[in-house]
Design a protein around this motif. Structure first.
Motif, PDB file in Angstrom:
ATOM      1  N   GLU A 106       0.813  -1.216   0.000  1.00 47.99           N
ATOM      2  CA  GLU A 106       0.000   0.000   0.000  1.00 47.99           C
ATOM      3  C   GLU A 106       0.848   1.269   0.000  1.00 47.99           C
ATOM      4  N   ASP A 107       2.120   1.160   0.354  1.00 49.16           N
ATOM      5  CA  ASP A 107       2.989   2.344   0.359  1.00 49.16           C
ATOM      6  C   ASP A 107       3.584   2.640  -1.015  1.00 49.16           C
ATOM      7  N   ALA A 108       3.220   1.866  -2.036  1.00 45.93           N
ATOM      8  CA  ALA A 108       3.792   2.033  -3.370  1.00 45.93           C
ATOM      9  C   ALA A 108       2.831   2.721  -4.337  1.00 45.93           C
ATOM     10  N   ARG A 109       1.935   3.529  -3.807  1.00 44.53           N
ATOM     11  CA  ARG A 109       0.931   4.193  -4.641  1.00 44.53           C
ATOM     12  C   ARG A 109       1.568   5.038  -5.745  1.00 44.53           C
ATOM     13  N   ALA A 110       2.606   5.789  -5.423  1.00 47.95           N
ATOM     14  CA  ALA A 110       3.249   6.659  -6.417  1.00 47.95           C
ATOM     15  C   ALA A 110       3.807   5.834  -7.579  1.00 47.95           C
ATOM     16  N   ALA A 111       4.430   4.705  -7.276  1.00 45.72           N
ATOM     17  CA  ALA A 111       4.973   3.849  -8.334  1.00 45.72           C
ATOM     18  C   ALA A 111       3.849   3.305  -9.207  1.00 45.72           C
ATOM     19  N   ALA A 112       2.773   2.845  -8.589  1.00 45.22           N
ATOM     20  CA  ALA A 112       1.639   2.294  -9.341  1.00 45.22           C
ATOM     21  C   ALA A 112       1.048   3.344 -10.271  1.00 45.22           C
ATOM     22  N   VAL A 113       0.849   4.544  -9.757  1.00 47.28           N
ATOM     23  CA  VAL A 113       0.271   5.619 -10.567  1.00 47.28           C
ATOM     24  C   VAL A 113       1.230   6.004 -11.694  1.00 47.28           C
ATOM     25  N   GLY A 114       2.502   6.124 -11.393  1.00 52.65           N
ATOM     26  CA  GLY A 114       3.487   6.499 -12.409  1.00 52.65           C
ATOM     27  C   GLY A 114       3.539   5.515 -13.561  1.00 52.65           C
ATOM     28  N   PHE A 115       3.589   4.231 -13.257  1.00 53.87           N
ATOM     29  CA  PHE A 115       3.642   3.227 -14.320  1.00 53.87           C
ATOM     30  C   PHE A 115       2.313   3.143 -15.058  1.00 53.87           C
ATOM     31  N   ALA A 116       1.198   3.374 -14.382  1.00 57.19           N
ATOM     32  CA  ALA A 116      -0.114   3.370 -15.035  1.00 57.19           C
ATOM     33  C   ALA A 116      -0.212   4.517 -16.042  1.00 57.19           C
ATOM     34  N   GLN A 117       0.443   5.627 -15.745  1.00 54.91           N
ATOM     35  CA  GLN A 117       0.417   6.787 -16.636  1.00 54.91           C
ATOM     36  C   GLN A 117       1.497   6.722 -17.711  1.00 54.91           C
ATOM     37  N   GLY A 118       2.275   5.667 -17.697  1.00 56.28           N
ATOM     38  CA  GLY A 118       3.313   5.508 -18.709  1.00 56.28           C
ATOM     39  C   GLY A 118       4.552   6.354 -18.474  1.00 56.28           C
ATOM     40  N   LEU A 119       4.725   6.825 -17.241  1.00 52.43           N
ATOM     41  CA  LEU A 119       5.904   7.633 -16.927  1.00 52.43           C
ATOM     42  C   LEU A 119       7.144   6.746 -16.866  1.00 52.43           C
ATOM     43  N   PRO A 120       8.300   7.273 -17.230  1.00 56.63           N
ATOM     44  CA  PRO A 120       9.528   6.472 -17.128  1.00 56.63           C
ATOM     45  C   PRO A 120       9.871   6.221 -15.661  1.00 56.63           C
ATOM     46  N   ALA A 121      10.515   5.116 -15.430  1.00 56.39           N
ATOM     47  CA  ALA A 121      10.920   4.765 -14.062  1.00 56.39           C
ATOM     48  C   ALA A 121      12.035   5.685 -13.599  1.00 56.39           C
ATOM     49  N   PRO A 122      11.941   6.194 -12.372  1.00 54.25           N
ATOM     50  CA  PRO A 122      13.052   6.990 -11.842  1.00 54.25           C
ATOM     51  C   PRO A 122      14.321   6.138 -11.775  1.00 54.25           C
ATOM     52  N   ARG A 123      15.450   6.773 -11.939  1.00 53.58           N
ATOM     53  CA  ARG A 123      16.744   6.072 -11.887  1.00 53.58           C
ATOM     54  C   ARG A 123      16.851   5.306 -10.567  1.00 53.58           C
ATOM     55  N   GLY A 124      17.327   4.080 -10.636  1.00 52.13           N
ATOM     56  CA  GLY A 124      17.498   3.264  -9.444  1.00 52.13           C
ATOM     57  C   GLY A 124      16.271   2.448  -9.067  1.00 52.13           C
ATOM     58  N   THR A 125      15.184   2.584  -9.828  1.00 48.01           N
ATOM     59  CA  THR A 125      13.962   1.830  -9.539  1.00 48.01           C
ATOM     60  C   THR A 125      14.156   0.343  -9.820  1.00 48.01           C
ATOM     61  N   PHE A 126      14.901   0.054 -10.882  1.00 48.08           N
ATOM     62  CA  PHE A 126      15.198  -1.320 -11.272  1.00 48.08           C
ATOM     63  C   PHE A 126      16.710  -1.488 -11.306  1.00 48.08           C
ATOM     64  N   PRO A 127      17.217  -2.717 -11.168  1.00 48.62           N
ATOM     65  CA  PRO A 127      18.662  -2.927 -11.282  1.00 48.62           C
ATOM     66  C   PRO A 127      19.143  -2.571 -12.699  1.00 48.62           C
TER      67      PRO A 127
END
Length: 138
Positions: free
Chosen positions: A91-112
């Motif tokens: 439930e603390d990952a709301r910003a990530a869920a919304v960002g990916f739903a909107q097609g925004l690029p992942a912030p640096r360091g989000t993935f290896p």
């Protein structure tokens, strides 16, 4: 509530049948309903999409179902590589869920930088191989 440590990533084909089954069951015990981030590595780029159409299909063998629109930008890479990660969000990952739903690029360091695109901070990540694809709907 007592929290049990979980394996942060589960990879298809790794471990013996019992340990893989136990880790799969443990990861999915954290998924009541909600959203997850489906991620695919296409060479140096990670493509990610928030999905809510995710379900556990079978424990033995461990199988999941993820529904992806035929218009999703990551679908060609997903089908070509045959490998993807389902990142279960808390439930603390709301910003990530919304960002990916909107097609925004992942912030640096989000993935290896390389390897499977396991989302940092996910409750659990399932590293999967495509077993079958079934185009449906319009």
């Amino acid at each position: 509530m007592t929290y049990r440590p979980i394996v942060p990533s589960i990879r298809t084909g790794e471990g013996d049948g019992d340990s893989l089954r136990d880790a799969f069951r443990e990861a999915l015990s954290h998924w009541a309903a909600g959203v997850c981030v489906l991620a695919v590595r296409d060479e140096d780029e990670v493509l990610a999409l928030t999905v809510s159409a995710f379900a556990s299909v079978s424990l033995d063998p461990p199988l999941v179902l993820v529904c992806v629109s035929e218009h999703a930008g990551l679908l060609p890479s997903l089908l070509e590589t045959g490998r993807f990660v389902v990142n279960l969000l808390g439930e603390d990952a709301r910003a990530a869920a919304v960002g990916f739903a909107q097609g925004l690029p992942a912030p640096r360091g989000t993935f290896p930088e390389d390897g499977d695109p396991v989302l940092r901070g996910a409750l659990a990540s399932l590293v999967c191989a495509v077993d079958a694809a079934h185009p449906r709907g319009a």
